[in-house]
Design a protein around this motif. Structure first.
Motif, PDB file in Angstrom:
ATOM      1  N   ALA A 139     114.556 -49.193 -42.271  1.00 48.75           N
ATOM      2  CA  ALA A 139     115.282 -48.600 -41.133  1.00 48.75           C
ATOM      3  C   ALA A 139     116.426 -49.505 -40.688  1.00 48.75           C
ATOM      4  CB  ALA A 139     114.322 -48.346 -39.972  1.00 48.75           C
ATOM      5  N   ALA A 140     116.186 -50.809 -40.753  1.00 49.48           N
ATOM      6  CA  ALA A 140     117.206 -51.785 -40.327  1.00 49.48           C
ATOM      7  C   ALA A 140     118.399 -51.813 -41.272  1.00 49.48           C
ATOM      8  CB  ALA A 140     116.579 -53.177 -40.239  1.00 49.48           C
ATOM      9  N   GLY A 141     118.229 -51.273 -42.479  1.00 47.28           N
ATOM     10  CA  GLY A 141     119.288 -51.295 -43.489  1.00 47.28           C
ATOM     11  C   GLY A 141     120.162 -50.056 -43.485  1.00 47.28           C
ATOM     12  N   LYS A 142     119.828 -49.086 -42.655  1.00 48.82           N
ATOM     13  CA  LYS A 142     120.618 -47.840 -42.632  1.00 48.82           C
ATOM     14  C   LYS A 142     121.930 -48.034 -41.879  1.00 48.82           C
ATOM     15  CE  LYS A 142     116.994 -44.609 -43.593  1.00 48.82           C
ATOM     16  NZ  LYS A 142     115.851 -43.911 -43.016  1.00 48.82           N
ATOM     17  N   THR A 143     122.920 -47.226 -42.220  1.00 50.26           N
ATOM     18  CA  THR A 143     124.219 -47.286 -41.545  1.00 50.26           C
ATOM     19  C   THR A 143     124.035 -47.025 -40.053  1.00 50.26           C
ATOM     20  OG1 THR A 143     125.197 -46.401 -43.555  1.00 50.26           O
ATOM     21  CG2 THR A 143     126.570 -46.340 -41.572  1.00 50.26           C
ATOM     22  N   GLY A 144     124.606 -47.913 -39.243  1.00 47.66           N
ATOM     23  CA  GLY A 144     124.538 -47.724 -37.796  1.00 47.66           C
ATOM     24  C   GLY A 144     123.184 -48.028 -37.177  1.00 47.66           C
ATOM     25  N   ALA A 145     122.314 -48.718 -37.938  1.00 45.63           N
ATOM     26  CA  ALA A 145     120.958 -48.992 -37.433  1.00 45.63           C
ATOM     27  C   ALA A 145     120.985 -49.880 -36.186  1.00 45.63           C
ATOM     28  CB  ALA A 145     120.115 -49.641 -38.521  1.00 45.63           C
ATOM     29  N   ARG A 146     120.058 -49.606 -35.294  1.00 47.70           N
ATOM     30  CA  ARG A 146     119.861 -50.396 -34.075  1.00 47.70           C
ATOM     31  C   ARG A 146     118.487 -51.049 -34.145  1.00 47.70           C
ATOM     32  NH1 ARG A 146     123.105 -49.415 -29.823  1.00 47.70           N
ATOM     33  NH2 ARG A 146     124.769 -47.941 -30.313  1.00 47.70           N
ATOM     34  N   TYR A 147     118.292 -52.092 -33.349  1.00 51.89           N
ATOM     35  CA  TYR A 147     116.984 -52.754 -33.316  1.00 51.89           C
ATOM     36  C   TYR A 147     115.886 -51.766 -32.912  1.00 51.89           C
ATOM     37  CZ  TYR A 147     118.985 -57.196 -34.533  1.00 51.89           C
ATOM     38  OH  TYR A 147     119.619 -58.197 -35.236  1.00 51.89           O
ATOM     39  N   SER A 148     116.218 -50.789 -32.099  1.00 48.23           N
ATOM     40  CA  SER A 148     115.202 -49.809 -31.683  1.00 48.23           C
ATOM     41  C   SER A 148     114.691 -48.966 -32.851  1.00 48.23           C
ATOM     42  CB  SER A 148     115.748 -48.899 -30.588  1.00 48.23           C
ATOM     43  OG  SER A 148     117.143 -48.793 -30.638  1.00 48.23           O
ATOM     44  N   THR A 238     111.520 -62.449 -43.509  1.00 44.73           N
ATOM     45  CA  THR A 238     112.799 -62.787 -42.885  1.00 44.73           C
ATOM     46  C   THR A 238     113.877 -62.027 -43.659  1.00 44.73           C
ATOM     47  OG1 THR A 238     112.024 -64.999 -42.262  1.00 44.73           O
ATOM     48  CG2 THR A 238     114.422 -64.680 -42.421  1.00 44.73           C
ATOM     49  N   VAL A 239     114.759 -61.343 -42.957  1.00 47.65           N
ATOM     50  CA  VAL A 239     115.769 -60.505 -43.615  1.00 47.65           C
ATOM     51  C   VAL A 239     117.159 -60.758 -43.032  1.00 47.65           C
ATOM     52  CG1 VAL A 239     114.024 -58.690 -43.994  1.00 47.65           C
ATOM     53  CG2 VAL A 239     115.576 -58.509 -42.029  1.00 47.65           C
ATOM     54  N   VAL A 240     118.182 -60.362 -43.815  1.00 45.46           N
ATOM     55  CA  VAL A 240     119.564 -60.406 -43.312  1.00 45.46           C
ATOM     56  C   VAL A 240     120.191 -59.017 -43.475  1.00 45.46           C
ATOM     57  CG1 VAL A 240     120.497 -61.253 -45.548  1.00 45.46           C
ATOM     58  CG2 VAL A 240     121.817 -61.557 -43.442  1.00 45.46           C
ATOM     59  N   ARG A 241     120.921 -58.605 -42.455  1.00 45.96           N
ATOM     60  CA  ARG A 241     121.681 -57.362 -42.558  1.00 45.96           C
ATOM     61  C   ARG A 241     122.956 -57.655 -43.352  1.00 45.96           C
ATOM     62  NH1 ARG A 241     122.148 -51.513 -41.501  1.00 45.96           N
ATOM     63  NH2 ARG A 241     124.023 -51.414 -42.780  1.00 45.96           N
ATOM     64  N   THR A 242     123.190 -56.864 -44.393  1.00 41.83           N
ATOM     65  CA  THR A 242     124.393 -57.009 -45.220  1.00 41.83           C
ATOM     66  C   THR A 242     125.254 -55.769 -45.028  1.00 41.83           C
ATOM     67  OG1 THR A 242     123.408 -55.902 -47.124  1.00 41.83           O
ATOM     68  CG2 THR A 242     123.065 -58.287 -46.956  1.00 41.83           C
ATOM     69  N   LYS A 243     126.436 -55.735 -45.706  1.00 38.59           N
ATOM     70  CA  LYS A 243     127.312 -54.579 -45.482  1.00 38.59           C
ATOM     71  C   LYS A 243     126.707 -53.302 -46.061  1.00 38.59           C
ATOM     72  CE  LYS A 243     130.670 -55.396 -49.265  1.00 38.59           C
ATOM     73  NZ  LYS A 243     129.626 -55.298 -50.263  1.00 38.59           N
ATOM     74  N   ASP A 244     125.882 -53.442 -47.094  1.00 38.65           N
ATOM     75  CA  ASP A 244     125.290 -52.202 -47.606  1.00 38.65           C
ATOM     76  C   ASP A 244     123.786 -52.052 -47.390  1.00 38.65           C
ATOM     77  OD1 ASP A 244     127.020 -53.213 -50.537  1.00 38.65           O
ATOM     78  OD2 ASP A 244     125.232 -54.187 -49.739  1.00 38.65           O
ATOM     79  N   GLY A 245     123.212 -52.851 -46.562  1.00 36.57           N
ATOM     80  CA  GLY A 245     121.781 -52.651 -46.273  1.00 36.57           C
ATOM     81  C   GLY A 245     121.117 -53.907 -45.774  1.00 36.57           C
ATOM     82  N   ILE A 246     119.981 -54.216 -46.418  1.00 35.16           N
ATOM     83  CA  ILE A 246     119.188 -55.375 -45.997  1.00 35.16           C
ATOM     84  C   ILE A 246     118.858 -56.192 -47.224  1.00 35.16           C
ATOM     85  CG2 ILE A 246     116.812 -55.986 -45.354  1.00 35.16           C
ATOM     86  CD1 ILE A 246     118.110 -55.409 -42.860  1.00 35.16           C
ATOM     87  N   GLU A 247     118.906 -57.507 -47.071  1.00 38.58           N
ATOM     88  CA  GLU A 247     118.375 -58.384 -48.123  1.00 38.58           C
ATOM     89  C   GLU A 247     117.186 -59.137 -47.549  1.00 38.58           C
ATOM     90  OE1 GLU A 247     120.978 -61.518 -49.622  1.00 38.58           O
ATOM     91  OE2 GLU A 247     119.258 -62.468 -50.594  1.00 38.58           O
ATOM     92  N   ILE A 248     116.075 -59.154 -48.288  1.00 33.16           N
ATOM     93  CA  ILE A 248     114.913 -59.947 -47.889  1.00 33.16           C
ATOM     94  C   ILE A 248     115.166 -61.392 -48.323  1.00 33.16           C
ATOM     95  CG2 ILE A 248     112.437 -60.300 -48.266  1.00 33.16           C
ATOM     96  CD1 ILE A 248     112.198 -57.228 -48.632  1.00 33.16           C
ATOM     97  N   LEU A 249     115.003 -62.324 -47.405  1.00 30.86           N
ATOM     98  CA  LEU A 249     115.309 -63.733 -47.683  1.00 30.86           C
ATOM     99  C   LEU A 249     114.063 -64.551 -48.001  1.00 30.86           C
ATOM    100  CD1 LEU A 249     117.998 -64.319 -44.915  1.00 30.86           C
ATOM    101  CD2 LEU A 249     118.381 -63.942 -47.355  1.00 30.86           C
TER     102      LEU A 249
END
Ligand code: MF3
Ligand code: CO
Ligand code: CO
Length: 253
Positions: A139-148, A238-249
């Motif tokens: 969900a965090a990787g979708k375009t326009g995603a919010r913490y909610s 632990t993850v990072v938001r990238t321009k096209d989604g999420i990367e798991i770190l």
């Protein structure tokens, strides 16, 4: 909410290095989970392995926490303190939560393991908690995603199973600091929380109870258990938001 830091590519690389160490330590610690083993033995291994690979165990001394990692069994939700007296038995479900510091940056990850053969109910809870973490990350990787969006999707999955989502412990931003802004809620708060921006680094670590969400802390000041005595399970990346989604770190190399 205070400002959420946007990390540089260099910082993300350093968090990825710390995350890999935490993940590699976690796999090896998980292999030690067996009936008859005490959790102190696993913790000692975590401390040694981390040090041998140039890292520091972030939990040791954190707000006075006395061990290298948290090991939380059955109705223990989180912050279980490893001890010589805590001996794993057949059917236990075991969360090991490891945070490594490498070159000044943190990586934080946890997973569930079984001592012997778990009950069907235990396995279903553990699988659902993993599904909750994965869905929260997605969900965090979708375009326009919010913490909610993270808490909303996790709440929906847990509700379907009539499980409780723990509200008293949350995910968090991470980097040079162990717990940075923002607080990552795993339940539906009802609020429209901030946008997840490219370069935000945070954890998704839902704690899912077979019963109600309520928690209590034991007299040691750390061990958090379910108020109703039901089983609890947790997974964390632990993850990072990238321009096209999420990367798991927090992946092993
Ligand atoms: N690793 C835990 C987390 O996921 C925090 C443990 S803090 C400790 O945020 F002091 F209990 F170790
Ligand atoms: Co953790
Ligand atoms: Co965490």
């Amino acid at each position: 909410m205070a400002r959420i830091k946007v990390k540089t590519a260099k910082e993300i690389e350093l968090i990825r290095d710390a995350g890999a160490l935490a993940a590699e330590t976690l796999i090896r610690a998980g292999e030690m989970v067996k009936p008859g083993v005490c959790t102190l033995e696993i913790d000692e291994f975590i401390g040694e392995y981390t040090k041998k690979h140039g890292g520091i165990s972030a939990c040791m001394g954190y707000h006075g926490y006395p061990r290298y990692a948290c090991i939380s069994i059955n109705e223990v939700i989180c912050h279980g303190i490893p001890s010589e007296k805590t001996i794993l038995k057949d059917g236990d479900i075991v969360n090991i939560d490891i945070t490594s510091i490498l070159n000044g940056y943190h990586g934080d990850t946890s997973a569930m393991f079984y001592a012997g053969k778990p009950s069907r109910e235990a396995r279903e809870l553990v699988d659902c908690a993993r599904e909750c973490m994965e869905a929260g990350i997605e969900a965090a990787g979708k375009t326009g995603a919010r913490y909610s969006d993270i808490g909303n999707v996790i709440q929906d999955i847990a509700d379907e199973h009539d499980y409780g989502v723990v509200e008293d412990y949350c995910g968090h931003g991470i980097g040079r600091g162990f717990h940075e802004e923002p607080t990552v809620y795993h339940f539906a708060t009802g609020a429209r929380l901030p946008l997840i921006e490219v370069g935000h680094v945070f954890t998704v670590e839902p704690m899912i109870n077979a019963g109600r969400p309520a928690t209590k802390t034991l007299a040691d000041g750390w061990t958090a258990v379910t108020r109703d005595g039901s089983l609890s399970a947790q997974w964390e990346h632990t993850v990072v938001r990238t321009k096209d989604g999420i990367e798991i770190l927090t992946l092993p190399r």
